[in-house]
Scaffold this motif. Structure first.
Motif, PDB file in Angstrom:
ATOM      1  N   GLU A  80       0.801  -1.231   0.000  1.00 54.79           N
ATOM      2  CA  GLU A  80       0.000   0.000   0.000  1.00 54.79           C
ATOM      3  C   GLU A  80       0.830   1.274   0.000  1.00 54.79           C
TER       4      GLU A  80
ATOM      5  N   ASP B 276     -18.256   0.523  -0.473  1.00 57.12           N
ATOM      6  CA  ASP B 276     -17.662   1.859  -0.543  1.00 57.12           C
ATOM      7  C   ASP B 276     -18.582   2.920  -1.143  1.00 57.12           C
TER       8      ASP B 276
ATOM      9  N   GLN C 139      -7.854   5.338   3.187  1.00 60.67           N
ATOM     10  CA  GLN C 139      -7.574   4.127   2.418  1.00 60.67           C
ATOM     11  C   GLN C 139      -8.560   3.948   1.268  1.00 60.67           C
ATOM     12  N   THR C 140      -9.840   4.261   1.535  1.00 61.59           N
ATOM     13  CA  THR C 140     -10.851   4.125   0.485  1.00 61.59           C
ATOM     14  C   THR C 140     -10.619   5.140  -0.634  1.00 61.59           C
TER      15      THR C 140
ATOM     16  N   LYS D  94      -7.877   3.997  -2.767  1.00 59.54           N
ATOM     17  CA  LYS D  94      -8.284   2.830  -3.545  1.00 59.54           C
ATOM     18  C   LYS D  94      -8.874   3.215  -4.901  1.00 59.54           C
ATOM     19  N   TYR D  95      -9.533   4.394  -4.958  1.00 59.42           N
ATOM     20  CA  TYR D  95     -10.223   4.792  -6.187  1.00 59.42           C
ATOM     21  C   TYR D  95      -9.517   5.933  -6.929  1.00 59.42           C
ATOM     22  N   ARG D  96      -8.242   6.172  -6.607  1.00 55.31           N
ATOM     23  CA  ARG D  96      -7.527   7.253  -7.290  1.00 55.31           C
ATOM     24  C   ARG D  96      -7.420   6.997  -8.796  1.00 55.31           C
TER      25      ARG D  96
END
Length: 327
Positions: free
Chosen positions: A85, A281, A310-311, A314-316
């Motif tokens: 991560e 999410d 973190q979420t 995750k969607y960057r």
């Protein structure tokens, strides 16, 4: 030499985001390793063989995590495995910091025969270096300097001790490394220990991105952290001489009646395809409209900040970006 090498590598050993490291020969044979998975060595060796003619700092995505490898000199290659991560830019910055420490150490070439990945190989390098330096040069006689009368001491006015409040740091500020920067990253220094107590590993991670090119906003964006938290740390490091930033102008400031200076924040905004967002999410992503900060989203959903961050990370790559606002 062995103590200097151990000190440089200890930065990796005691880094919570490092899973393992290896100092390898130029043909990819592990010489000194710490917790580096054996099953990754063949892949690393193939990459070194493929790019040996023009090997530069490179990264490899593996099932174990992110691998960063870079030549130390013509004989040695440093290979580091980071947690999956970790941001790519931060992993590269951490590796470059260790490389800077290794630059000041004259590493002899590896022996023809050695035991792979042995911790004792650091002492093997020490013995090779001692043998290479066994020829003692003729002493050079330096004549004593002529005696001169010391200049009279002129009492100087002590400089004002600056505090965190004396520094002007905004989102567009580009901090530079100060006189105490290198000292603050030494694991056995008092300054490093003080920073560890106050900010834990967060302080070390931020300083890895201070290179005279990254703005505060860019550092915060790279780490998915609130700008205010980055600024708070940088003000403390500035007061310790770790970084250099502009000092507040002591002249009075005037603000027109009825106006106020806003606060700059970063807000997530999702403009991707919501059908690709998981049910777990979707509620959070719908709040990423460019108007709410991660802290405000966490408060609305009663979630911890790390979960929100973190979420968002995750969607960057799926259409989520951070935009600046003044509130």
């Amino acid at each position: 030499m062995s103590k200097d090498l151990e000190r440089a590598l200890s930065k990796l050993r005691f880094d919570d985001q490092v899973l393992g490291y290896s100092l390898m020969t130029k043909i990819g044979r592990p010489f000194v390793s710490f917790a580096f998975p054996d099953e990754l060595f063949p892949r690393i060796k193939d990459s070194i063989k493929l790019y040996k003619a023009d090997l530069r700092l490179m990264t490899i995505d593996t099932e174990k995590g992110l691998v960063v490898l870079s030549p130390v000199d013509e004989n040695w290659i440093l290979t580091v495995l980071y947690v999956p991560e970790l941001q790519l830019g931060l992993a590269i910055a951490k590796t470059k910091n260790v490389l800077r420490l290794l630059e000041g150490i004259e590493l002899p070439p590896p022996p023809e025969d050695f035991e792979d990945s042995s911790e004792m190989n650091i002492q093997v390098l020490e013995s090779i270096a001692i043998k290479a330096a066994s020829v003692v040069p003729s002493p050079v006689v330096v004549p004593p300097p002529e005696e001169s009368k010391p200049a009279p001491e002129v009492p100087s006015k002590p400089a004002k001790k600056l505090s965190s409040k004396d520094f002007n740091i905004t989102p567009i500020t580009v901090p530079e490394r100060g006189s105490e920067y290198a000292n603050s990253l030494l694991l056995d220094s008092a300054l490093y220990n003080e920073m560890k107590v106050l900010y834990r590993n967060f302080g070390f991670d931020v300083l890895m991105l201070v290179d005279g090119n990254n703005s505060v906003e860019k550092i915060a964006d790279s780490m998915f952290q609130p700008i205010d938290r980055i600024i708070d740390l940088l003000k403390w490091t500035a007061s310790q001489g770790i970084i250099d930033v502009p000092i507040l102008d002591e002249s009075p400031k005037f603000v027109a009646a009825g106006t106020s200076i806003g606060k700059y924040v970063k807000c997530p905004m999702f403009d991707g395809d919501t059908s690709k967002v998981s049910n777990e999410d979707i509620q959070l992503i719908r709040l990423c409209d460019g108007n709410l900060t991660p802290e405000q989203i966490a408060e609305k959903l009663n979630l911890p900040i790390p979960k929100v961050v973190q979420t968002i990370a995750k969607y960057r790559k799926a259409g989520l970006k951070m935009i600046g606002r003044t509130v």
